[in-house]
Design a protein around this motif. Sequence first.
Motif, PDB file in Angstrom:
ATOM      1  N   ILE A 281       0.836  -1.203   0.000  1.00 44.68           N
ATOM      2  CA  ILE A 281       0.000   0.000   0.000  1.00 44.68           C
ATOM      3  C   ILE A 281       0.869   1.250   0.000  1.00 44.68           C
ATOM      4  O   ILE A 281       0.668   2.169  -0.804  1.00 44.68           O
ATOM      5  CB  ILE A 281      -0.960   0.002   1.210  1.00 44.68           C
ATOM      6  CG1 ILE A 281      -2.013  -1.088   1.046  1.00 44.68           C
ATOM      7  CG2 ILE A 281      -1.611   1.368   1.401  1.00 44.68           C
ATOM      8  CD1 ILE A 281      -2.817  -1.351   2.305  1.00 44.68           C
ATOM      9  N   VAL A 282       1.849   1.288   0.896  1.00 39.11           N
ATOM     10  CA  VAL A 282       2.712   2.460   0.983  1.00 39.11           C
ATOM     11  C   VAL A 282       3.549   2.604  -0.285  1.00 39.11           C
ATOM     12  O   VAL A 282       3.734   3.713  -0.792  1.00 39.11           O
ATOM     13  CB  VAL A 282       3.620   2.405   2.240  1.00 39.11           C
ATOM     14  CG1 VAL A 282       4.609   3.557   2.261  1.00 39.11           C
ATOM     15  CG2 VAL A 282       2.764   2.429   3.502  1.00 39.11           C
ATOM     16  N   GLY A 283       4.021   1.487  -0.836  1.00 37.85           N
ATOM     17  CA  GLY A 283       4.810   1.544  -2.067  1.00 37.85           C
ATOM     18  C   GLY A 283       4.024   2.100  -3.238  1.00 37.85           C
ATOM     19  O   GLY A 283       4.492   2.994  -3.949  1.00 37.85           O
ATOM     20  N   GLY A 284       2.823   1.598  -3.444  1.00 38.99           N
ATOM     21  CA  GLY A 284       1.997   2.050  -4.565  1.00 38.99           C
ATOM     22  C   GLY A 284       1.489   3.465  -4.388  1.00 38.99           C
ATOM     23  O   GLY A 284       1.652   4.326  -5.254  1.00 38.99           O
ATOM     24  N   MET A 285       0.856   3.711  -3.245  1.00 34.52           N
ATOM     25  CA  MET A 285       0.310   5.049  -3.004  1.00 34.52           C
ATOM     26  C   MET A 285       1.414   6.083  -2.872  1.00 34.52           C
ATOM     27  O   MET A 285       1.275   7.223  -3.326  1.00 34.52           O
ATOM     28  CB  MET A 285      -0.569   5.042  -1.753  1.00 34.52           C
ATOM     29  CG  MET A 285      -1.850   4.272  -1.932  1.00 34.52           C
ATOM     30  SD  MET A 285      -2.885   4.267  -0.456  1.00 34.52           S
ATOM     31  CE  MET A 285      -3.328   5.985  -0.346  1.00 34.52           C
ATOM     32  N   GLY A 286       2.505   5.680  -2.241  1.00 35.24           N
ATOM     33  CA  GLY A 286       3.625   6.602  -2.068  1.00 35.24           C
ATOM     34  C   GLY A 286       4.219   7.018  -3.397  1.00 35.24           C
ATOM     35  O   GLY A 286       4.562   8.194  -3.594  1.00 35.24           O
ATOM     36  N   HIS A 287       4.340   6.075  -4.317  1.00 32.95           N
ATOM     37  CA  HIS A 287       4.883   6.450  -5.631  1.00 32.95           C
ATOM     38  C   HIS A 287       3.950   7.418  -6.348  1.00 32.95           C
ATOM     39  O   HIS A 287       4.403   8.387  -6.952  1.00 32.95           O
ATOM     40  CB  HIS A 287       5.143   5.242  -6.527  1.00 32.95           C
ATOM     41  CG  HIS A 287       5.586   5.691  -7.881  1.00 32.95           C
ATOM     42  ND1 HIS A 287       6.854   6.159  -8.100  1.00 32.95           N
ATOM     43  CD2 HIS A 287       4.913   5.836  -9.043  1.00 32.95           C
ATOM     44  CE1 HIS A 287       6.943   6.557  -9.360  1.00 32.95           C
ATOM     45  NE2 HIS A 287       5.772   6.362  -9.943  1.00 32.95           N
ATOM     46  N   LEU A 288       2.647   7.153  -6.296  1.00 32.44           N
ATOM     47  CA  LEU A 288       1.699   8.052  -6.956  1.00 32.44           C
ATOM     48  C   LEU A 288       1.741   9.444  -6.337  1.00 32.44           C
ATOM     49  O   LEU A 288       1.702  10.453  -7.054  1.00 32.44           O
ATOM     50  CB  LEU A 288       0.284   7.481  -6.902  1.00 32.44           C
ATOM     51  CG  LEU A 288       0.062   6.234  -7.756  1.00 32.44           C
ATOM     52  CD1 LEU A 288      -1.345   5.690  -7.536  1.00 32.44           C
ATOM     53  CD2 LEU A 288       0.308   6.525  -9.230  1.00 32.44           C
ATOM     54  N   LEU A 289       1.861   9.527  -5.024  1.00 30.00           N
ATOM     55  CA  LEU A 289       1.975  10.826  -4.352  1.00 30.00           C
ATOM     56  C   LEU A 289       3.259  11.528  -4.765  1.00 30.00           C
ATOM     57  O   LEU A 289       3.261  12.718  -5.074  1.00 30.00           O
ATOM     58  CB  LEU A 289       1.925  10.634  -2.834  1.00 30.00           C
ATOM     59  CG  LEU A 289       2.081  11.888  -1.982  1.00 30.00           C
ATOM     60  CD1 LEU A 289       0.949  12.874  -2.286  1.00 30.00           C
ATOM     61  CD2 LEU A 289       2.077  11.521  -0.511  1.00 30.00           C
ATOM     62  N   SER A 290       4.352  10.779  -4.792  1.00 31.89           N
ATOM     63  CA  SER A 290       5.635  11.331  -5.215  1.00 31.89           C
ATOM     64  C   SER A 290       5.568  11.832  -6.655  1.00 31.89           C
ATOM     65  O   SER A 290       6.061  12.918  -6.977  1.00 31.89           O
ATOM     66  CB  SER A 290       6.729  10.265  -5.081  1.00 31.89           C
ATOM     67  OG  SER A 290       7.948  10.733  -5.586  1.00 31.89           O
TER      68      SER A 290
END
Length: 164
Positions: free
Chosen positions: A52-61
């Motif tokens: 979750i953090v990997g996917g959402m974090g990349h989109l936020l980044s």
Amino acid sequence: MKSKKMALISLLVALTAIGAALKIPAIIGSVALDAFPALLAAALLGSPAGAIVGGMGHLLSALLGGMPLGPLHFVVAVEMAFLAFVFSLFYRNRKRWKAGILFILGNTFAAPLPFLFLMGKAFYLSIVPSLFIGSVLNTIIALLIVPRLSPIVELVISKERASQ
């Protein structure tokens, strides 16, 4: 999902925004320190949380970076989720160095493979060195921080279990 675990996941996704602001100049664009929160989540909270953090974090980044690759960032988000998931499987089975090496190799060479076919060999070869540097830095940061945060996260989660 438990409320404290959800709060920790949210904090780690937000931490990717801070990591995204820490740019390392690269041949094409820049490499950010936005992957280590996903590795922290994967090691401390488990595979689903890391994904979750990997996917959402990349989109936020990517959103904070102006999304220069547009819809292709959704492909990268899925790859980051998968890499964090795999990292967790190895890390939590006490194969920490293997987890780190697999993440570095996966993020450096496997993750940009779709771009080899979509944007050509020159793009792939020019992005690999930058991804390698970013992957190594993100992995080192995570491997240094996780052992220090682990007792705190375990205490928070165990208190939540005890209060139920």
